[in-house]
Design an enzyme around this catalytic site. Structure first.
Site, mmCIF file in Angstrom:
data_model
loop_
_atom_site.group_PDB
_atom_site.id
_atom_site.type_symbol
_atom_site.label_atom_id
_atom_site.label_comp_id
_atom_site.label_asym_id
_atom_site.label_seq_id
_atom_site.Cartn_x
_atom_site.Cartn_y
_atom_site.Cartn_z
ATOM 1 N N CYS A 222 4.010 -4.503 6.534
ATOM 2 C CA CYS A 222 3.512 -4.312 5.174
ATOM 3 C C CYS A 222 4.628 -3.837 4.250
ATOM 4 C CB CYS A 222 2.369 -3.297 5.159
ATOM 5 S SG CYS A 222 0.864 -3.873 5.971
ATOM 6 N N HIS B 123 0.833 -1.206 0.000
ATOM 7 C CA HIS B 123 0.000 0.000 0.000
ATOM 8 C C HIS B 123 0.865 1.252 0.000
ATOM 9 C CE1 HIS B 123 0.857 0.879 4.270
ATOM 10 N NE2 HIS B 123 0.721 -0.421 4.493
#
Length: 389
Positions: free
Chosen positions: A335, A317
């Site tokens: 992440c 992301h």
């Protein structure tokens, strides 16, 4: 042992186009004899509370079967086949729970006399019903790493019986296998993956002919079939090197984009997983709260261009707050973060089912098979051994 109802088969006059005689209310009417006698027929299971989960069997005595039709209340026929002797017929499918069937059997007696008989049976309703949630969606186009993934509502103890009813066909004879595991949710799950990534353009169909299959103790019955089809899109592989802090997109074997990223801060809680992670969903802008993944109050914010890679909370992301670390250090909570512009491009050019191949010495371990669509983290022999057959 299944019981059988004995039916009388009425003789048809030589010039008659058809005819029938029904068994009595107890299912055992006496045989009616024409000039040359008639065949009798037995059907199992029988009655108004017949056992489901077994094939319907029809047998002729004193003659042969010339045709058999078994039809449910909605007019759907239960297909089947005659034996070489034409004296028995067995359905291809099991009788489903809570279903009424009408059986019509045409016969020819040993002396050549034709006849016809009719019977009905109703199976007991299922006390427990098992349902299936599946990926990918029907009619979708997916990336080359997308497995077929079935998650069952209730336990599946007789995995072999269920797997026998799962038929995968492809447009090019792709080799693949089912593998069983516990889903991240704790439910039983069966995935079918190819030996290698799909070839682009492959058309795939799953026929889950489960209606009438017993999942075993506490698992309940399946009371419907499932069918889905999808197409494999372009061969796109996202390679993430967390030692170099670089992400590379390869399409059709050619590099089309490379940009800097930042992965998880080294450590057992915040490090990134390594291995092959498959894009499960493109979720857009989402709220990420560290408390949902066991990291206390470390963060609570909205992120853009989020692509889910694992059930445990790994995403690729946009992470503009980490811009100072892109290409320099792994400083996320697990992440794969990148700039807004790079994340937007990746989001626009990524398909559900695309693989992210992640490597790096600072990762915390290999992603588990059930943590998302991690099937590719088992070698082929290990994966095949997970089949129930």
């Amino acid at each position: 042992m299944a019981t059988a109802v004995v039916l009388a088969t009425a003789a048809l006059p030589a010039c008659s186009a058809g005819g029938s005689s029904a068994a009595g209310t107890d299912g055992k009417a006496p045989a009616e004899h024409g000039d040359g006698g008639t065949a009798t027929v037995t059907v199992s299971p029988e009655g108004s509370a017949a056992k489901p989960g077994e094939p319907v069997r029809v047998a002729a005595h004193g003659g042969i079967l010339t045709s058999v039709a078994v039809t449910d209340a909605e007019g759907t026929r239960l297909s089947g086949s005659l034996s070489e002797s034409n004296r028995t017929w067995v359905s291809d499918r099991n009788a489903a729970p809570g279903t009424s069937y009408t059986v019509v059997a045409a016969t020819r007696a040993d002396d050549g006399t034709p006849g016809q008989s009719r019977a009905s049976l109703t199976t007991r309703a299922a006390e427990r019903v098992n349902k299936v949630d599946w990926r990918p969606g029907d009619g979708t186009t997916v990336g080359v790493a997308q497995p077929i993934s079935l998650v069952f509502d209730r336990p599946v103890h007789d995995k072999a019986a269920v797997e026998r009813q799962l038929k995968v066909t492809t447009s090019n004879g792709t080799e693949g296998s089912w593998g069983w595991m516990k889903d991240w949710s704790g439910k039983d799950r069966a995935d079918w993956r190819p030996r290698e990534y799909w070839r682009p353009g492959t058309r795939v169909t799953l026929d889950a002919r489960l209606n009438g299959t017993d999942a075993g103790a506490d698992g309940g019955w399946f009371v419907r079939d499932y069918r889905l089809g999808f197409t494999v899109g372009a061969r796109q592989i996202v390679k993430v090197d967390l030692d170099r802090k670089r992400l590379t997109v390869e399409r059709g074997g050619r590099t089309v984009r490379t940009f800097p990223v930042s992965g998880g801060t080294p450590g057992p809680e915040t490090g990134s997983w390594r291995g092959t992670e498959v894009v499960m969903a493109k979720e857009g802008s989402i709220r990420m709260n560290s408390e949902t993944v066991g990291l206390g109050d470390a963060y609570d914010q909205t992120v853009d261009y989020a692509m889910r890679l694992t059930w445990s909370g790994t995403y690729a992301h946009a992470a503009p707050w980490n811009a100072a670390y892109f290409g320099r250090a792994n400083k996320s909570h697990g992440c794969i973060g990148m700039s807004d512009a790079d994340a937007k491009w990746l989001y626009q050019h990524t398909t559900v089912g695309d693989p992210f191949e992640v490597k790096g010495t600072e990762t915390k371990g290999r992603v588990a098979l059930n943590n998302g669509l991690g099937d590719w983290n088992a070698d082929w022999d290990t994966w095949r051994a997970k089949s129930a057959l």
